[in-house]
Scaffold this motif. Structure first.
Motif: not given
Lengths: 188, 188
Positions: A12-14, A101-102, A118, B43, B45-47, B49, B75, B80, B82-84
């Protein structure tokens, strides 16, 4: 369940391993867990303001985001404003939706559940007789917030509900909204 | 005070007359004061959104912002990720700062105080042992928020402090953060 269990390659990229390592490291050094999040806000004109987010403190030192994030806020035209940005209360809804969501992605990764999509809609009701000072018994904020998730994942409906529940349990913004926080406002 | 009173031509870009008219109209028709603010979150990917804000309900009908506002949340790399985008909790701080700032402009206009500049810094402390699940006695949200204003205006320090205090009293986001709000989260 074997099909959605940890044995299956789920992405899931986490980076859950890194988060679990961080948890261990911070258990040993709790002073590094003290964070300060910041925003700066500049009044532009009328109800329009421009805010930026760039630096924060954590892991014992000053940190900088990869870039400076900038946000315009305003009131809509039906409030005789220019609608140059989302309203402040909509920013709070964005914060809530993105936090939950995160969390869903992180919990899903930890539980070996592959997410496919999601999405969430968030609605906050508000009687603006409060902010307009018409009725002192009406609060200024939301009278309630409803979040609805649509989740497509390699999991049963019960597992998906449990994912969302666990995300709520660990969500910073859910906590901020559902519980009181002390805010002090000073003039320099 | 004559120098900062209502006789002087003051323009902070806030149409106070329209707001006072709206207050009168909504006093006569309180059902029009029932608003619903919304955000949608997808969502990525990862955290990471992507949220959008476009439509809301108020004055008895569906309303649409002049444009769709879009926001990325994520995040930071030290988690960990990607700070997007800004973190969800930073969105809450932006909402608080922009809400109080819009209020200061509106109150100043109503009180005949000319603003020259208004800026704020907002800091929210957080012990992330909460969200990481290290210590159940640590809350997930902020342990407190501090807002500091720098205001240059045609007013005395006491008048400026009173402006800020009145803005707090009518701020939707200040209310959301300092008081509990019920949030229900469902899976469709």
């Amino acid at each position: 369940m074997a099909e959605s269990g940890k044995n299956k390659k789920v992405d899931n990229g986490v980076n859950v391993e890194a988060l679990l390592e961080a948890r261990e490291a911070l258990t040993a050094a709790p002073e590094a867990a003290q964070f300060t999040w910041r925003a700066s806000c500049q009044w532009m004109n009328g109800t329009h303001s421009h805010s930026t987010v760039e630096r924060f403190f954590g892991l014992g030192q000053e940190q900088t985001h990869k870039k400076k994030f900038a946000f315009d806020a305003d009131h809509p035209e039906i409030f005789a404003s220019e609608d140059k940005g989302a309203t402040p209360v909509e920013y709070v809804l964005v914060g809530l939706a993105s936090c939950l969501t995160a969390g869903i992605a992180a919990v899903a990764q930890n539980r070996g559940i592959q997410l496919r999509s999601v999405s969430a809609t968030v609605e906050g009701g508000m009687d603006i007789q409060g902010i307009l000072g018409i009725d002192r018994d009406v609060r200024n904020g939301f009278d309630g917030i409803k979040v609805t998730y649509n989740i497509d994942a390699d999991a049963t409906p019960e597992e998906i509900k449990a994912l969302v529940a666990q995300s709520q349990k660990r969500s910073a913004v859910y906590d901020v909204i559902t519980n009181p926080t002390n805010v002090t406002v000073n003039v320099a």
